[in-house]
Design an enzyme around this catalytic site. Sequence first.
Site, PDB file in Angstrom:
ATOM      1  N   ASP A   1      -3.207   4.509  -6.254  1.00 43.12           N
ATOM      2  CA  ASP A   1      -3.630   4.814  -4.882  1.00 43.12           C
ATOM      3  C   ASP A   1      -2.787   5.917  -4.250  1.00 43.12           C
ATOM      4  O   ASP A   1      -2.876   6.167  -3.053  1.00 43.12           O
ATOM      5  CB  ASP A   1      -3.572   3.555  -4.017  1.00 43.12           C
ATOM      6  CG  ASP A   1      -2.187   2.908  -3.991  1.00 43.12           C
ATOM      7  OD1 ASP A   1      -1.241   3.487  -4.578  1.00 43.12           O
ATOM      8  OD2 ASP A   1      -2.050   1.827  -3.382  1.00 43.12           O
TER       9      ASP A   1
ATOM     10  N   GLU B   1       3.188   2.552   0.408  1.00 35.16           N
ATOM     11  CA  GLU B   1       1.762   2.343   0.216  1.00 35.16           C
ATOM     12  C   GLU B   1       0.955   3.294   1.114  1.00 35.16           C
ATOM     13  O   GLU B   1       1.507   3.904   2.035  1.00 35.16           O
ATOM     14  CB  GLU B   1       1.407   0.887   0.534  1.00 35.16           C
ATOM     15  CG  GLU B   1       2.093  -0.141  -0.364  1.00 35.16           C
ATOM     16  CD  GLU B   1       1.501  -0.228  -1.760  1.00 35.16           C
ATOM     17  OE1 GLU B   1       0.894   0.757  -2.227  1.00 35.16           O
ATOM     18  OE2 GLU B   1       1.644  -1.293  -2.398  1.00 35.16           O
TER      19      GLU B   1
ATOM     20  N   HIS C   1       0.604   6.032  -4.135  1.00 34.63           N
ATOM     21  CA  HIS C   1       1.897   5.666  -3.557  1.00 34.63           C
ATOM     22  C   HIS C   1       3.051   6.206  -4.401  1.00 34.63           C
ATOM     23  O   HIS C   1       2.930   6.379  -5.615  1.00 34.63           O
ATOM     24  CB  HIS C   1       2.021   4.152  -3.347  1.00 34.63           C
ATOM     25  CG  HIS C   1       2.220   3.349  -4.589  1.00 34.63           C
ATOM     26  ND1 HIS C   1       1.233   2.561  -5.144  1.00 34.63           N
ATOM     27  CD2 HIS C   1       3.305   3.168  -5.392  1.00 34.63           C
ATOM     28  CE1 HIS C   1       1.706   1.946  -6.210  1.00 34.63           C
ATOM     29  NE2 HIS C   1       2.964   2.300  -6.392  1.00 34.63           N
TER      30      HIS C   1
ATOM     31  N   ASP D   1      13.633   1.799  -5.319  1.00 33.04           N
ATOM     32  CA  ASP D   1      13.071   0.652  -4.605  1.00 33.04           C
ATOM     33  C   ASP D   1      13.495  -0.643  -5.288  1.00 33.04           C
ATOM     34  O   ASP D   1      14.066  -0.626  -6.379  1.00 33.04           O
ATOM     35  CB  ASP D   1      11.544   0.759  -4.527  1.00 33.04           C
ATOM     36  CG  ASP D   1      10.908   1.223  -5.843  1.00 33.04           C
ATOM     37  OD1 ASP D   1      11.473   0.929  -6.911  1.00 33.04           O
ATOM     38  OD2 ASP D   1       9.860   1.891  -5.791  1.00 33.04           O
TER      39      ASP D   1
END
Length: 261
Positions: free
Chosen positions: A136, A143, A138, A67
Site C-alpha cells: 500500500d 501507513e 507504506h 521501527d
Amino acid sequence: MEVVIVPDAASGGELIAEAMARLLRRKPDALLGVATGSTPLPVYRALTAKVRAGAVDVSRARIAQLDEYVGLPADHPESYRSVLRREVLEPLGIEMDAFLGPDGTAEDVPGACEAYERALAEAGGVDLQLLGIGTDGHIGFNEPCSSLASRTRIKTLTQQTRIDNARFFGGDVEQVPHHVITQGIGTILEARHLVLLATGEGKADAVAATVEGPLAAVCPASALQLHPHATVVADEPAASKLKLADYFRHTYADKPSWQGI
C-alpha cells in the site's frame, strides 16, 4: 529521485551493499538505518560477504532501527530488535552497543518515541537509510495517510499490513501486534541518503505510485520525491508498471561509474 532497475533481488542487494561499503570507506563510523522483512535480506548477505572478504571494515559502523512492534519482549524472535541482531548485527560482527532502537516494551510509549528521536539526533543523524515498501506504499510503519511531516510515534497497523506480516508469526494474523513504534516520514527524510529496495510484482503498483504518482499521503513512500538524495532500486517485476522505465534504464546505463548511487 534516481530509479535503478535491476534484473533480480540479488543484483539489487549487491548494488546497495556496495553503496554502503563506499560510505563506510569514507566514513567508518557511519550510522546505517536498516529495515526488516524479507526484501532487504539480499543487501545484508552481500554486505556480510564484503566484510568477510576484507573489502570493507564495519568495526566502527553503527546501526539504527526503523521501527518496532509495541508489546513484544525484546528477546521475542519476531521483535525487530531480535530480527536485526540475527540478520544484521551478528553476521556483520557488530556489537549491540553500536545499535540504536526504540523501546517497544516501554510503559511510556510516547516518551520512548521522543527518546529515540533524541538518540538519533545525538548520534549525528542517519547517513544511509535502507527502506522497503509495503503493497500500500507504506515505508517504515507509516501507513497510508500518515503525515508527511510526522516524527517517531506509535501507529496502529492496517489489517492488510498485519496480514502481510502474518507469515513471520506462523501464518497467524492474530499473533501480529496491532501497534508499532515507527520513525515518522519527517524523521526518515532527515537521513542523508534514502535507498528504497522493491522486489516482486506485488510491489509494482506501490513503486509506480512512489516514483510517478503525485506526492500524496495516501502513498507515504511518495515523500521520497521531496528528498535531495533518494534512490529507488527495483527489480524487473517491481518496475513493471513504471511508464518511464526505459528512460530510467537509459539514465543509469549512461551514469559515470565512479558516481555510485
